[in-house]
Design a protein around this motif. Structure first.
Motif, short mmCIF file in Angstrom:
data_model
loop_
_atom_site.label_atom_id
_atom_site.label_comp_id
_atom_site.label_asym_id
_atom_site.label_seq_id
_atom_site.Cartn_x
_atom_site.Cartn_y
_atom_site.Cartn_z
N ALA A 287 94.21 18.46 32.27
CA ALA A 287 93.56 18.48 30.96
C ALA A 287 92.73 17.20 30.83
O ALA A 287 93.16 16.14 31.28
N VAL A 288 91.54 17.34 30.30
CA VAL A 288 90.64 16.19 30.16
C VAL A 288 90.66 15.70 28.72
O VAL A 288 90.46 16.49 27.79
N GLU A 289 90.92 14.41 28.53
CA GLU A 289 91.00 13.81 27.20
C GLU A 289 90.12 12.57 27.13
O GLU A 289 89.83 11.95 28.16
N PRO A 290 89.69 12.16 25.93
CA PRO A 290 88.87 10.96 25.79
C PRO A 290 89.68 9.72 26.18
O PRO A 290 90.92 9.74 26.18
N PRO A 291 88.99 8.62 26.53
CA PRO A 291 89.72 7.39 26.87
C PRO A 291 90.48 6.85 25.66
O PRO A 291 90.09 7.09 24.51
#
Length: 537
Positions: A287-291
């Motif tokens: 899953a890709v999440e913001p920093p």
């Protein structure tokens, strides 16, 4: 598809709705058959009964059951565009003519969109032409309703006969044709689940079809009621079908292939696998999440606009997406890249940039990786490069290879975390069981992290499952997790990985045919294991 895209209401059987709803607009009302208000199947009647699943057309919580023509006309009179979808061709549907007559009598205008009849479409997918240059009569018979006179007429003919039957009744239909005058050695083919990835075709004669199905362990079976299309005549001869069976001979036909990637990245790979006959099953492992701290990314994007950088290097599609989202947040577009050189690590990243309106200046001519990018990257030259700084937006877990290489070439690097990759949630229990129990024929690993994450959230794939890896580093990680690597892409490209798996499947199929063995999928060859019933479509 045009009609479906403009429909306000869809009316169809469950199995038809499952296919056509993918072409309908969001929010379309659906009306399906074969259920009473409690959701139980209805007994067969002369007119299709339909359950309204659109809340606007029924009392909330109590679906209404009415005949199709009434529902179609009711919705049409209300100013709604209705599509009545049927299986095959409307001209051969038992009830379509009655419904059209009812609409005509009520003054409701209608159009007919011809389709492909099952009796024509299935033989085409089975590699059985119904006519050739010599020409012949083609007769269509429904074994469930055929009269003695019908059997007598087609038995006396030497034309091609297309028989709609069921698995457990096709031998009886063959017997009717023999009794009516057809020779027992007349060739025929029988196809079940036609045009789907569960399609299977048997070649026999009118006199041997019962024995052929018994030897294939197809009958006796609880699935004996499944519909089949049988083609009787010389044009169905096995010698012809060996050359014309284009669908079932695809290199990965019917293979259930696990695609462990992010949802967005899996789409193009799944499309390619389908072209080889496979049934892709997408399982997100990342899953890709913001920093966690966005300030560094915000400063870097502002630096792009103010001329801080000579280069920006994208190492993934996700990096392109992260920068694009930040641009949109600030009201910027691709024009902000004016005067900045853009590099992409590979073809998929380059495509994402082009979709953004940016044509990359540098894409590796060789290996599509950080190392390949460094091989083509020019060293910093203070005469020709007014700025010595590179913006590198990347994942929080990316390797340091590119940063170290750029510094060695004389560049200053702003190494910025543009997004975080986290392990996705575990897939459903059914999928986990299929992974560990050998329910998948192959799994594609596109990075070391997909190996680690899949094993972490779902368990290790069964040893009958074909393991395909995108490159040596990924293969090494797979082997460290106790997996046997069967296929490796000739170059680190998702497209080449799918091609390599297809080549593997083609060689496996050719070897089986050459040795006289039946062509099976890897998941069907487990010694001592009970064969699983496929549920893919």
């Amino acid at each position: 598809m045009e009609a479906l895209a403009h429909a306000d209401v869809l009316v169809a059987e469950h199995e038809v709705l499952d296919v056509v709803r993918t072409h309908a607009r969001q929010g379309v009302a659906e009306v399906h058959t074969d259920a009473d208000p409690a959701g139980n199947p209805l007994p067969a009647t002369g007119t299709p009964q339909l359950t309204v699943v659109d809340g606007a057309s029924a009392t909330v919580g109590v679906p209404a059951v009415r005949d199709a023509a009434h529902l179609v006309m009711e919705a049409a009179r209300g100013g709604r565009r209705v599509v009545r979808a049927v299986s095959g061709d409307p001209g051969l549907d038992a009830y379509a003519a009655e419904e059209m007559l009812a609409c005509a009598a009520a003054g409701v205008p209608f159009e007919v969109v011809p389709g492909v009849a099952t009796a024509v479409g299935v033989p085409a997918y089975a590699g059985v032409p119904l006519r050739d240059a010599e020409g012949a009569d083609v007769r269509f018979v429904d074994a469930r309703t055929a009269s003695d006179r019908c059997w007598t007429e087609v038995g006396a003919s030497d034309g091609t006969v297309v028989v709609s039957a069921t698995l457990d009744s096709v031998a009886a239909a063959a017997g009717e044709l023999v009794s009516a005058g057809r020779k027992p050695d007349t060739p025929l083919t029988v196809t079940v689940a036609g045009t789907t990835t569960r399609q299977r075709t048997w070649s026999a004669t009118l006199g041997t079809i019962a024995q052929t199905l018994k030897q294939a362990k197809v009958l006796p079976s609880p699935d004996g009621g499944r519909p089949v299309i049988a083609v009787v005549g010389e044009r169905s001869a096995p010698a012809r079908r060996d050359q014309l069976s284009w669908f079932e001979s695809k290199p990965l036909f019917g293979w259930k292939v696990l695609v462990p990637r992010t949802k967005e990245q899996a789409a193009s790979l799944s499309d390619q696998l389908r072209s080889y006959g496979a049934v892709p099953h997408e399982v997100p492992t990342i899953a890709v999440e913001p920093p966690r701290t966005p300030q560094q990314m915000e400063r870097a994007v502002k630096g792009l606009v103010t001329g801080r950088y000579e280069w920006i290097a994208f190492t993934s599609v996700n990096a392109v997406r992260a920068v694009r989202e930040k641009f949109e947040e600030y009201g910027l577009d691709a024009r902000a890249f004016a005067g900045i050189k853009v590099a992409a690590v590979g073809e998929q990243t380059a495509k994402a940039l082009i979709a953004f309106g940016v044509k990359p200046d540098l894409v590796p001519s060789g290996e599509q990786s950080a190392a390949g990018l460094l091989e083509d990257w020019p060293p910093y030259d203070p005469v020709f490069d007014p700025i010595d700084r590179v913006f590198l937006p990347r994942a929080d877990i990316a390797t340091e290879t590119l940063v170290a290489g750029l510094i060695e070439l004389g560049w200053e690097v702003d190494d910025v975390t543009a997004y975080r990759t986290v392990r996705a949630s575990p897939p459903p229990a059914e999928t986990r069981e299929a992974i560990k129990g050998g329910g998948f024929d192959a799994v594609l690993f596109t990075s070391s992290s997909t190996v680690r994450n899949l094993v972490g959230i779902a368990g290790k794939p069964h040893n009958v499952t074909v393991i395909a890896c995108i490159g040596p580093a990924t293969a090494k990680t797979a082997e460290e997790h106790g997996l046997r690597v069967d296929v490796m892409a000739p170059e680190p490209s998702v497209m080449k990985l799918a091609e390599a798996l297809a080549d593997f499947g083609a060689r496996r199929r050719a070897a089986a045919i050459e040795s006289g063995d039946p062509v099976t999928r890897p998941s069907e060859r487990r010694p001592g294991a009970r064969r699983r019933r496929s549920t893919t479509t």
